[in-house]
Write a protein that holds these residues in place. Structure first.
Motif, PDB file in Angstrom:
ATOM      1  N   GLU A   1      12.607 -12.390  -8.918  1.00 44.82           N
ATOM      2  CA  GLU A   1      11.928 -11.371  -9.714  1.00 44.82           C
ATOM      3  C   GLU A   1      10.456 -11.737  -9.811  1.00 44.82           C
ATOM      4  OE1 GLU A   1      11.634  -9.588 -14.196  1.00 44.82           O
ATOM      5  OE2 GLU A   1      13.596 -10.261 -13.521  1.00 44.82           O
ATOM      6  N   GLU A   2       9.599 -10.772  -9.535  1.00 47.11           N
ATOM      7  CA  GLU A   2       8.172 -11.045  -9.573  1.00 47.11           C
ATOM      8  C   GLU A   2       7.372  -9.794  -9.906  1.00 47.11           C
ATOM      9  OE1 GLU A   2       7.007 -10.842  -4.897  1.00 47.11           O
ATOM     10  OE2 GLU A   2       8.086 -12.620  -5.526  1.00 47.11           O
ATOM     11  N   LEU A   3       6.129 -10.020 -10.252  1.00 48.94           N
ATOM     12  CA  LEU A   3       5.189  -8.942 -10.515  1.00 48.94           C
ATOM     13  C   LEU A   3       4.729  -8.397  -9.173  1.00 48.94           C
ATOM     14  CD1 LEU A   3       3.538  -7.370 -12.621  1.00 48.94           C
ATOM     15  CD2 LEU A   3       1.817  -9.174 -12.483  1.00 48.94           C
ATOM     16  N   ARG A   4       4.808  -7.082  -8.978  1.00 49.09           N
ATOM     17  CA  ARG A   4       4.414  -6.429  -7.727  1.00 49.09           C
ATOM     18  C   ARG A   4       3.397  -5.344  -8.034  1.00 49.09           C
ATOM     19  NH1 ARG A   4       8.083  -7.899  -3.431  1.00 49.09           N
ATOM     20  NH2 ARG A   4       6.768  -6.548  -2.210  1.00 49.09           N
ATOM     21  N   PHE A   5       2.628  -4.978  -7.022  1.00 49.70           N
ATOM     22  CA  PHE A   5       1.599  -3.965  -7.192  1.00 49.70           C
ATOM     23  C   PHE A   5       1.615  -3.050  -5.981  1.00 49.70           C
ATOM     24  CE2 PHE A   5      -2.483  -2.008  -7.740  1.00 49.70           C
ATOM     25  CZ  PHE A   5      -2.762  -2.100  -9.092  1.00 49.70           C
ATOM     26  N   VAL A   6       1.617  -1.744  -6.227  1.00 51.61           N
ATOM     27  CA  VAL A   6       1.492  -0.759  -5.149  1.00 51.61           C
ATOM     28  C   VAL A   6       0.106  -0.143  -5.286  1.00 51.61           C
ATOM     29  CG1 VAL A   6       2.406   1.348  -4.129  1.00 51.61           C
ATOM     30  CG2 VAL A   6       3.976  -0.320  -5.122  1.00 51.61           C
ATOM     31  N   ALA A   7      -0.749  -0.438  -4.306  1.00 56.50           N
ATOM     32  CA  ALA A   7      -2.143  -0.019  -4.378  1.00 56.50           C
ATOM     33  C   ALA A   7      -2.346   1.351  -3.720  1.00 56.50           C
ATOM     34  CB  ALA A   7      -3.035  -1.049  -3.703  1.00 56.50           C
ATOM     35  N   ASP A   8      -3.196   2.147  -4.342  1.00 57.21           N
ATOM     36  CA  ASP A   8      -3.615   3.421  -3.766  1.00 57.21           C
ATOM     37  C   ASP A   8      -4.908   3.244  -2.976  1.00 57.21           C
ATOM     38  OD1 ASP A   8      -1.533   5.003  -4.973  1.00 57.21           O
ATOM     39  OD2 ASP A   8      -2.591   4.776  -6.876  1.00 57.21           O
ATOM     40  N   GLY A   9      -5.691   2.234  -3.327  1.00 59.80           N
ATOM     41  CA  GLY A   9      -6.947   1.952  -2.651  1.00 59.80           C
ATOM     42  C   GLY A   9      -7.360   0.515  -2.849  1.00 59.80           C
ATOM     43  N   VAL A  10      -8.119  -0.033  -1.895  1.00 62.00           N
ATOM     44  CA  VAL A  10      -8.566  -1.426  -1.936  1.00 62.00           C
ATOM     45  C   VAL A  10     -10.028  -1.475  -1.496  1.00 62.00           C
ATOM     46  CG1 VAL A  10      -8.268  -3.748  -0.969  1.00 62.00           C
ATOM     47  CG2 VAL A  10      -6.267  -2.316  -1.381  1.00 62.00           C
ATOM     48  N   ILE A  11     -10.807  -2.299  -2.176  1.00 54.68           N
ATOM     49  CA  ILE A  11     -12.180  -2.586  -1.762  1.00 54.68           C
ATOM     50  C   ILE A  11     -12.298  -4.082  -1.515  1.00 54.68           C
ATOM     51  CG2 ILE A  11     -14.615  -2.551  -2.436  1.00 54.68           C
ATOM     52  CD1 ILE A  11     -13.962  -0.173  -4.263  1.00 54.68           C
ATOM     53  N   LEU A  12     -12.751  -4.457  -0.313  1.00 58.72           N
ATOM     54  CA  LEU A  12     -12.997  -5.866  -0.005  1.00 58.72           C
ATOM     55  C   LEU A  12     -14.363  -6.258  -0.521  1.00 58.72           C
ATOM     56  CD1 LEU A  12     -11.799  -6.154   3.702  1.00 58.72           C
ATOM     57  CD2 LEU A  12     -10.593  -6.899   1.656  1.00 58.72           C
ATOM     58  N   LYS A  13     -14.442  -7.379  -1.183  1.00 62.18           N
ATOM     59  CA  LYS A  13     -15.716  -7.891  -1.707  1.00 62.18           C
ATOM     60  C   LYS A  13     -16.238  -8.993  -0.830  1.00 62.18           C
ATOM     61  CE  LYS A  13     -16.160  -5.312  -5.259  1.00 62.18           C
ATOM     62  NZ  LYS A  13     -17.304  -4.491  -5.433  1.00 62.18           N
TER      63      LYS A  13
ATOM     64  N   PHE B   1       0.831  -1.193   0.000  1.00 63.27           N
ATOM     65  CA  PHE B   1       0.000   0.000   0.000  1.00 63.27           C
ATOM     66  C   PHE B   1       0.868   1.247   0.000  1.00 63.27           C
ATOM     67  CE2 PHE B   1      -2.075  -3.465   2.420  1.00 63.27           C
ATOM     68  CZ  PHE B   1      -2.830  -3.919   1.356  1.00 63.27           C
ATOM     69  N   ARG B   2       0.578   2.134  -0.945  1.00 67.42           N
ATOM     70  CA  ARG B   2       1.419   3.297  -1.208  1.00 67.42           C
ATOM     71  C   ARG B   2       1.769   4.051   0.070  1.00 67.42           C
ATOM     72  NH1 ARG B   2       2.930   4.573  -5.782  1.00 67.42           N
ATOM     73  NH2 ARG B   2       1.030   3.972  -6.875  1.00 67.42           N
ATOM     74  N   ASP B   3       3.074   4.185   0.290  1.00 68.39           N
ATOM     75  CA  ASP B   3       3.635   4.945   1.418  1.00 68.39           C
ATOM     76  C   ASP B   3       3.079   4.497   2.775  1.00 68.39           C
ATOM     77  OD1 ASP B   3       5.077   6.504  -0.433  1.00 68.39           O
ATOM     78  OD2 ASP B   3       3.390   7.892  -0.658  1.00 68.39           O
ATOM     79  N   TYR B   4       2.677   3.232   2.887  1.00 64.14           N
ATOM     80  CA  TYR B   4       2.048   2.729   4.112  1.00 64.14           C
ATOM     81  C   TYR B   4       0.934   3.665   4.571  1.00 64.14           C
ATOM     82  CZ  TYR B   4       5.538  -0.918   4.634  1.00 64.14           C
ATOM     83  OH  TYR B   4       6.310  -2.021   4.448  1.00 64.14           O
ATOM     84  N   GLY B   5       0.213   4.220   3.601  1.00 64.18           N
ATOM     85  CA  GLY B   5      -0.839   5.196   3.895  1.00 64.18           C
ATOM     86  C   GLY B   5      -2.095   4.575   4.478  1.00 64.18           C
ATOM     87  N   PHE B   6      -2.251   3.262   4.360  1.00 67.69           N
ATOM     88  CA  PHE B   6      -3.393   2.566   4.938  1.00 67.69           C
ATOM     89  C   PHE B   6      -3.034   1.110   5.124  1.00 67.69           C
ATOM     90  CE2 PHE B   6      -3.843   2.237   0.375  1.00 67.69           C
ATOM     91  CZ  PHE B   6      -4.308   0.958   0.151  1.00 67.69           C
ATOM     92  N   PHE B   7      -3.827   0.409   5.919  1.00 70.05           N
ATOM     93  CA  PHE B   7      -3.618  -1.002   6.191  1.00 70.05           C
ATOM     94  C   PHE B   7      -4.950  -1.727   6.070  1.00 70.05           C
ATOM     95  CE2 PHE B   7       0.659  -0.565   7.597  1.00 70.05           C
ATOM     96  CZ  PHE B   7       0.735   0.691   8.170  1.00 70.05           C
TER      97      PHE B   7
END
Length: 166
Positions: A154-166, A99-105
């Motif tokens: 080496e792997e595919l990584r993702f830095v999320a700005d927001g997440v929605i739980l379904k 999560f971008r800049d540890y801005g949320f958990f």
């Protein structure tokens, strides 16, 4: 006279510090429903143009990074702070989402099997042995499994700005 005013002021200050307000109904409901369907964390975003993790892998191929909104299934999540999750890729492997800049958990409860939608930036990167071991410890892996990590990956990584739980 000055002593009396000072003592009255101090007594008032101490009394006001002891006053506590009970949580409002809204705060209590928000705390108890943080992991319910539709709960969002981080930046708010529209679920438009959502792609699957398979489409994301294709979109990143041959590029430095890609901005995307992705739907996936949680394979594993951080049980220490809620600071990352692994989502299942189409080929059976996993992709680490931080999560971008540890801005949320996210909640620290086990999110395995939950569907999520997240938005941010995907890219391929090399993960050090130290970082791999750190993530394994966060996930509660046994010491033998942690010690078996001996090479960068080496792997595919993702830095999320927001997440929605379904």
């Amino acid at each position: 006279m000055k002593k009396t005013v000072f003592l009255v002021a101090m007594a008032a200050a101490c009394y006001s510090c002891q006053q506590s307000t009970p949580p409002t109904v809204t705060e209590a409901v928000a705390a108890s429903t943080s992991t319910t369907t539709g709960a969002s964390f981080g930046a708010t975003f529209a679920e438009e143009n959502t792609i699957s993790v398979g489409q994301l892998a294709d979109a990143v191929a041959g590029k430095d990074s890609v901005q995307a909104t992705v739907a996936a299934e949680v394979q594993e999540s951080c049980q220490a702070k809620g600071c990352w999750m692994d989502v299942r890729l189409a080929d059976g492997n996993s992709m680490k989402v931080t999560f971008r800049d540890y801005g949320f958990f996210l909640p620290v409860e086990d999110l395995k099997g939950r569907q999520v939608v997240f938005t941010g930036t995907a890219k391929r990167e090399v993960i050090s042995v130290e970082d791999q071991r750190h993530y394994a410890q966060d996930a509660g892996k046994p010491e033998a499994e942690i010690a078996a990590i001996t090479a960068p990956n080496e792997e595919l990584r993702f830095v999320a700005d927001g997440v929605i739980l379904k």
